[in-house]
Write a protein that holds these residues in place. Sequence first.
Motif, short mmCIF file in Angstrom:
data_model
loop_
_atom_site.label_atom_id
_atom_site.label_comp_id
_atom_site.label_asym_id
_atom_site.label_seq_id
_atom_site.Cartn_x
_atom_site.Cartn_y
_atom_site.Cartn_z
N ARG A 1 -4.17 -43.45 8.09
CA ARG A 1 -5.07 -44.39 7.42
C ARG A 1 -6.14 -44.80 8.43
NH1 ARG A 1 -2.58 -49.66 4.74
NH2 ARG A 1 -1.81 -48.10 3.27
N ASP A 2 -7.40 -44.62 8.05
CA ASP A 2 -8.54 -44.96 8.92
C ASP A 2 -8.44 -44.27 10.28
OD1 ASP A 2 -9.50 -46.62 6.92
OD2 ASP A 2 -8.45 -48.38 7.70
N GLY A 3 -7.97 -43.02 10.26
CA GLY A 3 -7.92 -42.24 11.48
C GLY A 3 -6.72 -42.51 12.36
N ARG A 4 -5.79 -43.34 11.93
CA ARG A 4 -4.62 -43.60 12.77
C ARG A 4 -3.35 -43.55 11.91
NH1 ARG A 4 -2.85 -49.02 12.63
NH2 ARG A 4 -4.07 -50.33 11.21
N GLU A 5 -2.24 -43.25 12.57
CA GLU A 5 -0.96 -43.15 11.86
C GLU A 5 -0.32 -44.53 11.72
OE1 GLU A 5 1.48 -40.32 13.94
OE2 GLU A 5 0.83 -38.71 12.59
N VAL A 6 0.16 -44.80 10.49
CA VAL A 6 0.83 -46.07 10.24
C VAL A 6 2.10 -45.79 9.43
CG1 VAL A 6 -1.30 -47.43 10.27
CG2 VAL A 6 -0.49 -46.45 8.10
N TRP A 7 3.05 -46.71 9.53
CA TRP A 7 4.28 -46.58 8.76
C TRP A 7 4.10 -47.14 7.34
CZ3 TRP A 7 8.22 -43.71 10.09
CH2 TRP A 7 8.50 -43.46 11.43
N GLN A 8 4.68 -46.40 6.38
CA GLN A 8 4.77 -46.91 5.01
C GLN A 8 6.20 -46.70 4.51
OE1 GLN A 8 1.79 -45.49 2.30
NE2 GLN A 8 0.26 -46.91 3.09
#
Length: 647
Positions: free
Chosen positions: A348-355
Amino acid sequence: MKKISKSSPEAKSADLVAGNIDQLKALFPELITEGPNGTSVNVDVLKTLVGDFTVTDADEKYGLAWHGKRRARQLALTPSTGTLRPFPEESVDWETTQNLMIEGDNLEVLKLLQKSYAGKVKLIYIDPPYNTGKDFVYPDNFQDNIKNYLEVTGQVEGGQKVSSNTEASGRFHTDWLNMMYPRLKLVRNLMCPLGAIFISIDDNELANLKAICDDIFGQECYAGCVARVTGTPTGGGFRALVNETDNILIYLRHPDVEIHGVEFTDEDAAIYDKEDANGKYLTRSLRRTGGEDRREDRPSMYYALTAPDGQQIFPVSPAGYDSRWICGKERYKEMVSAGLIEWQKVTRDGREVWQVYQKFYLEGRLKQPSNLWSELEGNKKATRELKTLFDGEKVFSFPKPVGLIRHIIEMAANDKSAIILDFFAGSGTTAHAVMSQNALDNGSRRFILAQLPELLDPTNNDQKAAADFCDKLGKPRTIAELTKERLRRAAAKVKVDNPLFSGDTGFRVFKLDHSNIRAWNPNPADLEVTLFEHQDHLVEGRSETDVLYELLLKLGLDLCVPIERRVIAGFNVHSVGGGVLMACLSQQISRDAVESLAQGIIEWHKELTPVGDTTCVFRDSAFADDVAKTNLAAILEQNGIQNIRSL
């Protein structure tokens, strides 16, 4: 000494009005009063009991009214003077089957089934005559329903053709409503607490049918109206539009009855695109999306979750505002323990995030039915399949598809031992669908069909093929004969298509007729002759079996209950339902035979060890004299058989 209680020669079905009074008396004893004209309901007490609810008999009140509605309601409460006579020779697997095919006016049939099947039917599907202005064969405007029924169906001389129900008659909708109302009123009593009724109908009477169903079943029991794509566009039904659908109204016996989901199709299952050791599954975001997705909507569902790397994750929407999860903390912990939570890293927005996601497994999952049925087989396919079943002949017009009824069974009769009723049986699709569904899931569902033996006219182009087919079979030219033939052929096909299925594909045939018990109808001009003629209360020419099955109806026993027969002291004695009913309907019982007959019945009764009291029935005119009758009653009473009756 105990005497045999002599039942009055009652040639009628259950008295529904008396039953209603008894129920009111049991609930509210103060409501029922005795007056100069007999039992009555105290309206002032009723007003007190219902409190703020208004008791009214005003003409101006919400609801559908039409000429004859009051009489239609009374017609449902009027006992039938008929019976159902057994025809084993026209049946399939008579000794073992639990299915019924009943020939007769369904109004009378429903009345006769009231005791035996009250509160037992899980699913009702009907496809009643659409009000299209053609011949109407359910008049219900006569005093002797059975006599009129026999005349209309050509079973006695003086047959009559009911006039067409055209719009020009001025009673176009009224006649149809007067036909439907009492039948729906009666069938509600047969529905079990978890029961449902599905009614196919076109647009001519959809609004009126919904209004009377609201009246009978209650608006709160309305489950919905399905639009079904028929696959057979016609010019009928609308002034300017082609009609490609018909409708199915659904009502429940109680508002909280659940309609079950249906099996997934291959297309439905394709979205389950993930798989683990527990099977195929799909994931949905644990964050609430759509309406009421903000933190302030459910503050208790905004909290931190710990991601696999230890990060604290909050529900935040892509737009940046605080959102919420779909559940509270405790429910989340339960889903974790059950293996229903999956964490994924997304960009998301060029970076990895946890969902975080919830897992939904395919196995055991059902799809909630919609109110648009476009994926089921249509009428054209149903017509083709039925023609194939009948050697290429088109003997039925507009049959409903087997797949349609199976879909309904999935929704409302997933109980594999359910009783399914269709009292406008027509082409017999409902029975075919029940057998097919049983073969699919190894069920033991039962069907009860009722169909008027409506005469077919070989000079009518629409009925010629059907009439000719009856001639080919060597059977009477009636729709009911074709219904029975459909059941025989459908059963054979189900067996061929499902060679491992060993379930019930038979049916017992019963036919509506005058009661076996002669009604008391004295001739004042010659009372002595009348008394002599009524010494025997049973109609001449009726068999023991005829009388026995009428006893089943009057005592509220299932028409497929096991019946055994023994010869005791030279007399035929029948045991019904493991000894719940024992009957000796021989025409002559002498004094000398009483003791041996009674002892034989007692010994058999001890073998059977029935649950509850046993009713023992004899023919009143069979006894040589009152001494023989009294002695028999005394012997049976001394050995524990208390309920002894004579006809």
